[in-house]
Design a protein around this motif. Structure first.
Motif, PDB file in Angstrom:
ATOM      1  N   ASN A 149       1.310  -0.940  -0.316  1.00 37.98           N
ATOM      2  CA  ASN A 149      -0.216  -0.049  -0.031  1.00 37.98           C
ATOM      3  C   ASN A 149       0.935   1.274  -0.056  1.00 37.98           C
ATOM      4  OD1 ASN A 149      -2.754  -1.156   0.244  1.00 37.98           O
ATOM      5  ND2 ASN A 149      -2.690  -1.512   1.778  1.00 37.98           N
ATOM      6  N   ALA A 150       1.879   1.400   0.806  1.00 41.29           N
ATOM      7  CA  ALA A 150       2.432   2.163   1.017  1.00 41.29           C
ATOM      8  C   ALA A 150       3.852   2.614  -0.080  1.00 41.29           C
ATOM      9  CB  ALA A 150       3.895   1.821   1.880  1.00 41.29           C
ATOM     10  N   PRO A 151       3.286   4.452  -1.139  1.00 41.54           N
ATOM     11  CA  PRO A 151       4.746   4.214  -1.625  1.00 41.54           C
ATOM     12  C   PRO A 151       6.239   3.816  -1.802  1.00 41.54           C
ATOM     13  CG  PRO A 151       4.695   6.311  -1.216  1.00 41.54           C
ATOM     14  CD  PRO A 151       3.390   5.093  -0.298  1.00 41.54           C
ATOM     15  N   ILE A 152       7.237   2.907  -2.301  1.00 44.67           N
ATOM     16  CA  ILE A 152       8.413   2.166  -2.572  1.00 44.67           C
ATOM     17  C   ILE A 152       9.072   3.993  -1.884  1.00 44.67           C
ATOM     18  CG2 ILE A 152       9.396   2.443  -4.936  1.00 44.67           C
ATOM     19  CD1 ILE A 152      10.638   0.474  -5.044  1.00 44.67           C
ATOM     20  N   ASN A 153       9.055   4.535  -2.147  1.00 48.25           N
ATOM     21  CA  ASN A 153       9.692   6.329  -1.859  1.00 48.25           C
ATOM     22  C   ASN A 153       9.819   6.556  -0.281  1.00 48.25           C
ATOM     23  OD1 ASN A 153      11.857   6.953  -3.727  1.00 48.25           O
ATOM     24  ND2 ASN A 153       9.882   8.020  -4.932  1.00 48.25           N
ATOM     25  N   LYS A 154       8.595   5.860   0.233  1.00 47.96           N
ATOM     26  CA  LYS A 154       8.287   5.797   1.537  1.00 47.96           C
ATOM     27  C   LYS A 154       9.548   5.781   3.008  1.00 47.96           C
ATOM     28  CE  LYS A 154       5.339   4.866   5.259  1.00 47.96           C
ATOM     29  NZ  LYS A 154       4.019   4.215   6.282  1.00 47.96           N
ATOM     30  N   GLU A 155      10.920   3.937   1.730  1.00 45.38           N
ATOM     31  CA  GLU A 155      11.562   3.808   2.305  1.00 45.38           C
ATOM     32  C   GLU A 155      13.066   4.232   1.451  1.00 45.38           C
ATOM     33  OE1 GLU A 155      11.311   2.585   4.789  1.00 45.38           O
ATOM     34  OE2 GLU A 155       9.010   2.021   5.095  1.00 45.38           O
ATOM     35  N   PHE A 156      12.955   5.188   1.100  1.00 41.28           N
ATOM     36  CA  PHE A 156      13.515   5.658   0.490  1.00 41.28           C
ATOM     37  C   PHE A 156      14.819   5.432   0.535  1.00 41.28           C
ATOM     38  CE2 PHE A 156      16.613   8.909  -2.284  1.00 41.28           C
ATOM     39  CZ  PHE A 156      16.323   9.012  -3.333  1.00 41.28           C
ATOM     40  N   ASP A 157      14.825   6.963   2.080  1.00 43.55           N
ATOM     41  CA  ASP A 157      16.624   6.870   2.485  1.00 43.55           C
ATOM     42  C   ASP A 157      17.292   5.803   2.064  1.00 43.55           C
ATOM     43  OD1 ASP A 157      16.382   9.625   2.213  1.00 43.55           O
ATOM     44  OD2 ASP A 157      15.500  10.058   4.293  1.00 43.55           O
TER      45      ASP A 157
END
Length: 212
Positions: free
Chosen positions: A189-197
């Motif tokens: 559900n969450a965008p992949i860029n949520k874990e970007f760092d």
């Protein structure tokens, strides 16, 4: 016997009409239809009739501007990837730091994954023999600009210089392709860029020059 659902390939009998003659709204509908249909069916099973119905355009329109299914697919995916390429090129401008340039590039690519999941699914199913027919994969300006960043990183002593340049390129692109595809398949559900760092740290450690 020729199927009534297919029209003969017209590319041999006459030249295709230029896409510039097509209404932008119509081209947008066709693009969305190609992404949707090819993402939901095996490429060999997709027909021009399916695409025409999904786009709500006439079958004659598809043959007039594209000629056949393969040309339609290649042209549309080149348009999609062309927009991504333009964004990447734009983000590479005005940034001197190799790390920051790669960081920006990765963010744009992951943003593409979040905004175009159907296109990512379609591209993941394209065979190596067919992928070169999508023009953007042979775009020397784009690939050259990206390789220039990696080469600059090696020269500055920032990126791993114990392997050929193309290895760094393959690691970078493989990281994006695999993570992007699995992110979509897991229906997160969450965008992949949520874990970007955290993801960029992993990638950077993989391609940066090892500490002595």
């Amino acid at each position: 016997m020729q199927s009534t659902n297919q029209m003969p390939n017209t590319t041999e009998s006459r030249a295709l009409a230029p896409l510039s003659d097509m209404r932008p709204a119509t081209l947008e509908k066709i693009e969305k239809a190609v992404r949707k249909v090819f993402a939901g069916f095996d490429a060999n099973e997709v027909t021009m009739v399916q695409i025409a119905k999904s786009a709500n355009v006439s079958l004659q329109t598809l043959y007039k501007y594209f000629g056949d299914k393969q040309t339609l697919f290649n042209t549309v995916m080149d348009i999609v990837l062309g927009r991504l390429a333009a964004r990447i090129m734009d983000h590479l401008q005005g940034i001197d730091s190799v790390q920051d340039r790669l960081r920006k590039t990765l963010w744009v690519c992951f943003d593409f994954v979040d905004s175009h999941p159907d296109a990512v699914m379609v591209l993941s199913s394209v065979s190596v023999s067919r992928i070169r027919h999508i023009a953007i994969y042979e775009n020397k300006e784009l690939i050259g600009a990206f390789l220039e960043v990696l080469e600059d990183g090696q020269k500055r002593g920032v990126l791993n210089d114990t392997v050929p340049l193309y290895i760094l390129f393959d690691v970078f692109m493989g990281f994006i392709s695999r993570l992007g595809l699995m992110h979509i398949m897991r229906q997160t559900n969450a965008p992949i860029n949520k874990e970007f760092d955290a993801l960029f740290v992993i990638l950077w450690r993989a391609i940066s020059k090892p500490e002595a």
